[in-house]
Design an enzyme around this catalytic site. Structure first.
Site, PDB file in Angstrom:
ATOM      1  N   GLY A 181      57.464  54.785   6.986  1.00  0.00           N
ATOM      2  CA  GLY A 181      57.402  55.837   7.761  1.00  0.00           C
ATOM      3  C   GLY A 181      58.496  56.776   7.577  1.00  0.00           C
ATOM      4  N   ARG A 220      52.583  53.325   2.105  1.00  0.00           N
ATOM      5  CA  ARG A 220      52.809  51.904   2.003  1.00  0.00           C
ATOM      6  C   ARG A 220      52.135  51.422   1.008  1.00  0.00           C
ATOM      7  NH1 ARG A 220      54.860  51.817   7.232  1.00  0.00           N
ATOM      8  NH2 ARG A 220      54.751  53.163   8.693  1.00  0.00           N
ATOM      9  N   ASP A 230      62.177  48.141   7.707  1.00  0.00           N
ATOM     10  CA  ASP A 230      62.133  46.742   7.518  1.00  0.00           C
ATOM     11  C   ASP A 230      61.200  46.380   6.496  1.00  0.00           C
ATOM     12  OD1 ASP A 230      62.571  43.880   8.859  1.00  0.00           O
ATOM     13  OD2 ASP A 230      60.135  44.119   8.222  1.00  0.00           O
ATOM     14  N   THR A 236      64.851  55.283   9.679  1.00  0.00           N
ATOM     15  CA  THR A 236      63.474  54.921  10.485  1.00  0.00           C
ATOM     16  C   THR A 236      63.825  55.510  12.060  1.00  0.00           C
ATOM     17  OG1 THR A 236      62.273  53.293  11.843  1.00  0.00           O
ATOM     18  CG2 THR A 236      64.357  52.652  10.882  1.00  0.00           C
ATOM     19  N   ASP A 285      62.914  54.377  14.725  1.00  0.00           N
ATOM     20  CA  ASP A 285      62.794  53.504  15.572  1.00  0.00           C
ATOM     21  C   ASP A 285      64.161  52.587  15.902  1.00  0.00           C
ATOM     22  OD1 ASP A 285      60.008  53.577  15.464  1.00  0.00           O
ATOM     23  OD2 ASP A 285      59.754  52.070  13.882  1.00  0.00           O
ATOM     24  N   ASP A 332      65.410  50.067  14.549  1.00  0.00           N
ATOM     25  CA  ASP A 332      65.108  48.625  14.597  1.00  0.00           C
ATOM     26  C   ASP A 332      65.664  47.694  13.667  1.00  0.00           C
ATOM     27  OD1 ASP A 332      63.506  49.346  12.811  1.00  0.00           O
ATOM     28  OD2 ASP A 332      61.719  48.484  13.684  1.00  0.00           O
ATOM     29  N   ARG A 387      57.827  51.139  17.717  1.00  0.00           N
ATOM     30  CA  ARG A 387      57.457  49.883  17.094  1.00  0.00           C
ATOM     31  C   ARG A 387      57.698  48.921  18.192  1.00  0.00           C
ATOM     32  NH1 ARG A 387      57.442  47.520  11.282  1.00  0.00           N
ATOM     33  NH2 ARG A 387      59.428  47.362  11.796  1.00  0.00           N
TER      34      ARG A 387
END
Length: 319
Positions: A11, A72, A103, A125, A127, A129, A171
């Site tokens: 993303g 992807r 990730d 990202t 996120d 994360d 996410r």
């Protein structure tokens, strides 16, 4: 190390272009040639690789998205796909690769490094994360995008005396909901890292209504439930009139904040330095405003955690 490559994967996030710019210009400063891989790992397998010059990254630091595009790629998860990518890099004489992403992108970078091809990961990202760094590129911008939306939603929530459920991305991490919820004055924040109690939430909203509070904002992280599902559950518990706003992919877009531009520039510069030092299989990050780097195996085996102190503070301030 005479030639390096750079790609973005997964993303997109605001600030990726600033990171690309930093990689290219830092490398050229050190007399390296730089090649951009267009279309992520799919583009790598296909050999969609072009040389980048100083002018190639001019006027992009303020732009969202990624000039190298992203995709992807299931094929790259296989040894065969990875070998195809390595052959393409060898054909161009590229000695090392900088991978900007999350990730999944890191798994690809680790696989290449384990096969003797040095890669450096940059956390890109919204996120936030990724372990080994307090902030990822794009997170700050995404939070500010959410805050801008919350401020507008609060105006209409006040006018119509309604409870608004705002579903945000992230996410399986609650960072966006947590930071935007605190900054936006949300009465309740729902994140994957903490179980919520609907009876407690309902009681708090009812008490607020009884003392004259006519509207509320509830922030829901997508990793917990959907905004619509939560709204249905809340209406059954309170009989309050609710509305749902799903902010969606607008959180990924827009011009990166100053923080993300600086962060991306620092990360891109350090990634090139690590390749010049002969290192691979590393990922850059920031801790206490110092740029650091960790082994990709360590990053991928460590679970990201949120600052639950912020969660506790949000509950204290939303009484």
């Amino acid at each position: 190390m005479k030639r390096i490559g750079v790609l973005t994967s997964g993303g997109d996030s605001p600030g990726m272009n600033a990171a690309i710019r930093a990689v290219v210009r830092k490398a050229i400063y050190h007399n390296l040639e730089v090649f951009g891989v267009f279309g992520g790992y799919s583009g790598l397998i296909a050999g969609n690789i072009k040389k980048l010059e100083l002018g190639s990254v001019g006027d992009i630091i303020h732009r969202g998205g990624t000039m190298l595009y992203s995709a992807r790629c299931e094929e790259f998860k296989t040894k065969e796909g990875q070998q195809k990518g390595i052959e393409q890099l060898k054909t161009k004489g590229i000695d090392g690769l900088v991978v900007i992403g999350g990730d999944g992108s890191y798994h690809g970078a680790r696989a290449l490094s384990e096969q003797g091809y040095p890669c450096i990961g940059i956390p890109g990202t919204i996120d936030n994360d990724i372990a080994g760094t307090q902030y990822t590129i794009g997170f700050d911008t995404a939070v500010n995008t959410v805050i801008d939306a919350v401020d507008k939603i609060r105006d209409t929530a006040t006018s119509h005396e309604r409870t608004f459920i705002i579903e945000v991305m992230g996410r399986n991490a609650g960072d966006i909901a947590l930071w935007a919820g605190l900054a936006g004055g949300a009465e309740t924040i729902i994140i994957p890292e903490e179980k919520y109690n609907m009876d407690e939430i309902a009681e708090r909203l009812i008490k607020g209504h009884e003392r004259g509070k006519r509207h509320s904002i509830i922030m829901v992280a997508e990793g917990v439930t959907t905004g619509m599902e939560f709204a249905k559950e809340l209406e059954e518990a309170t009989n309050f009139d609710t509305r749902v706003s799903v902010l969606g992919h607008m959180q990924r877009g827009g011009s990166p904040s100053a923080f993300d531009r600086v962060l991306a520039s620092r990360f891109g510069s350090r990634a090139v330095e690590l390749l010049l030092e002969g290192k691979g299989g590393r990922a850059v990050g920031i801790e206490n405003n110092v740029v650091v780097d960790h082994d990709l195996n360590e990053i991928l085996s460590t679970k990201h955690t949120v600052d639950l102190g912020i969660y506790k503070l949000s509950k204290e301030l939303s009484i």
